[in-house]
Design a protein around this motif. Sequence first.
Motif, PDB file in Angstrom:
ATOM      1  N   PHE A  23       0.797  -1.221   0.000  1.00 34.18           N
ATOM      2  CA  PHE A  23       0.000   0.000   0.000  1.00 34.18           C
ATOM      3  C   PHE A  23       0.830   1.273   0.000  1.00 34.18           C
ATOM      4  O   PHE A  23       0.338   2.330  -0.405  1.00 34.18           O
ATOM      5  N   TRP A  24       2.083   1.216   0.405  1.00 38.69           N
ATOM      6  CA  TRP A  24       2.959   2.381   0.233  1.00 38.69           C
ATOM      7  C   TRP A  24       3.038   2.706  -1.260  1.00 38.69           C
ATOM      8  O   TRP A  24       2.907   3.865  -1.664  1.00 38.69           O
ATOM      9  N   ASP A  25       3.225   1.672  -2.075  1.00 45.64           N
ATOM     10  CA  ASP A  25       3.295   1.879  -3.519  1.00 45.64           C
ATOM     11  C   ASP A  25       1.936   2.242  -4.110  1.00 45.64           C
ATOM     12  O   ASP A  25       1.862   2.986  -5.092  1.00 45.64           O
ATOM     13  N   VAL A  26       0.861   1.744  -3.527  1.00 42.37           N
ATOM     14  CA  VAL A  26      -0.479   2.127  -3.979  1.00 42.37           C
ATOM     15  C   VAL A  26      -0.678   3.631  -3.796  1.00 42.37           C
ATOM     16  O   VAL A  26      -1.217   4.309  -4.676  1.00 42.37           O
ATOM     17  N   VAL A  27      -0.229   4.170  -2.674  1.00 48.82           N
ATOM     18  CA  VAL A  27      -0.330   5.618  -2.443  1.00 48.82           C
ATOM     19  C   VAL A  27       0.440   6.369  -3.530  1.00 48.82           C
ATOM     20  O   VAL A  27      -0.081   7.313  -4.128  1.00 48.82           O
ATOM     21  N   GLN A  28       1.674   5.938  -3.794  1.00 45.70           N
ATOM     22  CA  GLN A  28       2.493   6.636  -4.793  1.00 45.70           C
ATOM     23  C   GLN A  28       1.821   6.606  -6.164  1.00 45.70           C
ATOM     24  O   GLN A  28       1.769   7.615  -6.875  1.00 45.70           O
ATOM     25  N   GLU A  29       1.299   5.462  -6.543  1.00 45.43           N
ATOM     26  CA  GLU A  29       0.640   5.298  -7.844  1.00 45.43           C
ATOM     27  C   GLU A  29      -0.659   6.100  -7.898  1.00 45.43           C
ATOM     28  O   GLU A  29      -0.974   6.724  -8.915  1.00 45.43           O
ATOM     29  N   THR A  30      -1.418   6.106  -6.815  1.00 45.56           N
ATOM     30  CA  THR A  30      -2.684   6.841  -6.779  1.00 45.56           C
ATOM     31  C   THR A  30      -2.440   8.341  -6.896  1.00 45.56           C
ATOM     32  O   THR A  30      -3.138   9.036  -7.639  1.00 45.56           O
ATOM     33  N   VAL A  31      -1.453   8.839  -6.197  1.00 46.60           N
ATOM     34  CA  VAL A  31      -1.120  10.267  -6.280  1.00 46.60           C
ATOM     35  C   VAL A  31      -0.628  10.597  -7.694  1.00 46.60           C
ATOM     36  O   VAL A  31      -1.021  11.619  -8.275  1.00 46.60           O
ATOM     37  N   ALA A  32       0.204   9.746  -8.270  1.00 44.73           N
ATOM     38  CA  ALA A  32       0.690   9.968  -9.641  1.00 44.73           C
ATOM     39  C   ALA A  32      -0.492  10.023 -10.609  1.00 44.73           C
ATOM     40  O   ALA A  32      -0.541  10.884 -11.496  1.00 44.73           O
ATOM     41  N   SER A  33      -1.455   9.123 -10.441  1.00 50.16           N
ATOM     42  CA  SER A  33      -2.645   9.106 -11.297  1.00 50.16           C
ATOM     43  C   SER A  33      -3.438  10.400 -11.122  1.00 50.16           C
ATOM     44  O   SER A  33      -3.880  11.009 -12.105  1.00 50.16           O
ATOM     45  N   PHE A  34      -3.607  10.837  -9.897  1.00 48.65           N
ATOM     46  CA  PHE A  34      -4.329  12.077  -9.615  1.00 48.65           C
ATOM     47  C   PHE A  34      -3.652  13.270 -10.286  1.00 48.65           C
ATOM     48  O   PHE A  34      -4.313  14.175 -10.782  1.00 48.65           O
ATOM     49  N   LEU A  35      -2.331  13.242 -10.330  1.00 54.47           N
ATOM     50  CA  LEU A  35      -1.568  14.337 -10.931  1.00 54.47           C
ATOM     51  C   LEU A  35      -1.445  14.204 -12.452  1.00 54.47           C
ATOM     52  O   LEU A  35      -0.778  15.014 -13.090  1.00 54.47           O
ATOM     53  N   GLY A  36      -2.076  13.173 -13.018  1.00 58.24           N
ATOM     54  CA  GLY A  36      -2.092  13.036 -14.465  1.00 58.24           C
ATOM     55  C   GLY A  36      -1.174  11.975 -15.035  1.00 58.24           C
ATOM     56  O   GLY A  36      -1.027  11.860 -16.246  1.00 58.24           O
ATOM     57  N   PRO A  59      -0.301  12.632   0.592  1.00 56.60           N
ATOM     58  CA  PRO A  59       0.511  13.854   0.682  1.00 56.60           C
ATOM     59  C   PRO A  59       0.028  14.799   1.786  1.00 56.60           C
ATOM     60  O   PRO A  59      -1.154  14.836   2.119  1.00 56.60           O
ATOM     61  N   TRP A  60       0.969  15.567   2.299  1.00 60.75           N
ATOM     62  CA  TRP A  60       0.682  16.592   3.295  1.00 60.75           C
ATOM     63  C   TRP A  60       0.323  17.882   2.566  1.00 60.75           C
ATOM     64  O   TRP A  60       0.557  17.995   1.359  1.00 60.75           O
ATOM     65  N   PRO A  61      -0.253  18.860   3.254  1.00 58.49           N
ATOM     66  CA  PRO A  61      -0.733  20.076   2.574  1.00 58.49           C
ATOM     67  C   PRO A  61       0.290  20.775   1.682  1.00 58.49           C
ATOM     68  O   PRO A  61      -0.085  21.373   0.684  1.00 58.49           O
ATOM     69  N   ASP A  62       1.545  20.691   2.003  1.00 56.66           N
ATOM     70  CA  ASP A  62       2.560  21.386   1.199  1.00 56.66           C
ATOM     71  C   ASP A  62       3.155  20.509   0.087  1.00 56.66           C
ATOM     72  O   ASP A  62       4.093  20.908  -0.572  1.00 56.66           O
ATOM     73  N   GLN A  63       2.571  19.344  -0.145  1.00 53.69           N
ATOM     74  CA  GLN A  63       3.107  18.411  -1.142  1.00 53.69           C
ATOM     75  C   GLN A  63       2.173  18.295  -2.348  1.00 53.69           C
ATOM     76  O   GLN A  63       0.952  18.415  -2.209  1.00 53.69           O
ATOM     77  N   PRO A  64       2.754  18.039  -3.529  1.00 50.31           N
ATOM     78  CA  PRO A  64       1.930  17.843  -4.720  1.00 50.31           C
ATOM     79  C   PRO A  64       0.972  16.656  -4.523  1.00 50.31           C
ATOM     80  O   PRO A  64       1.342  15.639  -3.952  1.00 50.31           O
ATOM     81  N   GLY A  65      -0.242  16.829  -4.954  1.00 50.66           N
ATOM     82  CA  GLY A  65      -1.233  15.763  -4.857  1.00 50.66           C
ATOM     83  C   GLY A  65      -2.107  15.833  -3.628  1.00 50.66           C
ATOM     84  O   GLY A  65      -3.010  15.010  -3.461  1.00 50.66           O
ATOM     85  N   TYR A  66      -1.871  16.824  -2.754  1.00 49.08           N
ATOM     86  CA  TYR A  66      -2.685  16.915  -1.545  1.00 49.08           C
ATOM     87  C   TYR A  66      -4.171  17.093  -1.874  1.00 49.08           C
ATOM     88  O   TYR A  66      -5.037  16.664  -1.118  1.00 49.08           O
ATOM     89  N   GLY A  67      -4.483  17.662  -3.019  1.00 49.19           N
ATOM     90  CA  GLY A  67      -5.874  17.858  -3.425  1.00 49.19           C
ATOM     91  C   GLY A  67      -6.660  16.557  -3.512  1.00 49.19           C
ATOM     92  O   GLY A  67      -7.897  16.569  -3.493  1.00 49.19           O
ATOM     93  N   LEU A  68      -5.967  15.447  -3.590  1.00 49.20           N
ATOM     94  CA  LEU A  68      -6.620  14.134  -3.606  1.00 49.20           C
ATOM     95  C   LEU A  68      -7.487  13.938  -2.364  1.00 49.20           C
ATOM     96  O   LEU A  68      -8.534  13.310  -2.417  1.00 49.20           O
ATOM     97  N   VAL A  69      -7.064  14.515  -1.260  1.00 49.77           N
ATOM     98  CA  VAL A  69      -7.790  14.398   0.011  1.00 49.77           C
ATOM     99  C   VAL A  69      -9.218  14.928  -0.122  1.00 49.77           C
ATOM    100  O   VAL A  69     -10.141  14.410   0.510  1.00 49.77           O
ATOM    101  N   ASP A  70      -9.417  15.918  -0.981  1.00 52.85           N
ATOM    102  CA  ASP A  70     -10.750  16.493  -1.171  1.00 52.85           C
ATOM    103  C   ASP A  70     -11.699  15.531  -1.881  1.00 52.85           C
ATOM    104  O   ASP A  70     -12.901  15.793  -1.940  1.00 52.85           O
ATOM    105  N   HIS A  71     -11.184  14.445  -2.413  1.00 53.16           N
ATOM    106  CA  HIS A  71     -12.001  13.486  -3.149  1.00 53.16           C
ATOM    107  C   HIS A  71     -12.266  12.201  -2.366  1.00 53.16           C
ATOM    108  O   HIS A  71     -12.858  11.271  -2.911  1.00 53.16           O
ATOM    109  N   LEU A  72     -11.840  12.149  -1.106  1.00 56.29           N
ATOM    110  CA  LEU A  72     -12.097  10.976  -0.276  1.00 56.29           C
ATOM    111  C   LEU A  72     -13.587  10.883   0.026  1.00 56.29           C
ATOM    112  O   LEU A  72     -14.253  11.906   0.221  1.00 56.29           O
ATOM    113  N   GLY A  73     -14.109   9.669   0.063  1.00 51.20           N
ATOM    114  CA  GLY A  73     -15.507   9.454   0.424  1.00 51.20           C
ATOM    115  C   GLY A  73     -15.714   9.710   1.909  1.00 51.20           C
ATOM    116  O   GLY A  73     -14.759   9.943   2.655  1.00 51.20           O
ATOM    117  N   PRO A  74     -16.961   9.646   2.369  1.00 53.38           N
ATOM    118  CA  PRO A  74     -17.275   9.969   3.770  1.00 53.38           C
ATOM    119  C   PRO A  74     -16.528   9.110   4.797  1.00 53.38           C
ATOM    120  O   PRO A  74     -16.027   9.641   5.793  1.00 53.38           O
TER     121      PRO A  74
END
Length: 123
Positions: free
Chosen positions: A38-51, A88-103
């Motif tokens: 899942f460490w790699d899942v996070v990296q891949e998910t953030v990369a996907s979010f960033l295009g 990602p933390w607020p100062d890192q690329p991809g932090y906007g992904l957090v706004d798309h988390l479900g409830p």
Amino acid sequence: MERDVQLVRDLVAAAPGFEGLFHAHAFNEDGVLPHVFFWDVVQETVASFLGGGESDWRVTLQFLEEQLRLDLPEVSQVVSTSFLFNLPWPDQPGYGLVDHLGPAMSARFAAIRPSKPCFQVPG
């Protein structure tokens, strides 16, 4: 099969973009270690979010939301500690992904990574 390993297999079935990652982990680790995977899942998910990336971040978030709602301890632990906490933390690329988390994931994210510090440093 343990529930956390089944989580990994189910994710790969739902999001085939993780298949190569799964095979690399299974080969290198003599089986899949869910928290490491899942460490790699996070990296891949953030990369996907960033295009970039090979997976669809929307599919990943939807799948993990559904899994977290099942309220299975092993699954909740992997999703919380090895996915949500490593976003990602607020100062890192991809932090906007957090706004798309479900409830369910948003609530868990807020619990493990509160926006305000849990303590104050005396000044």
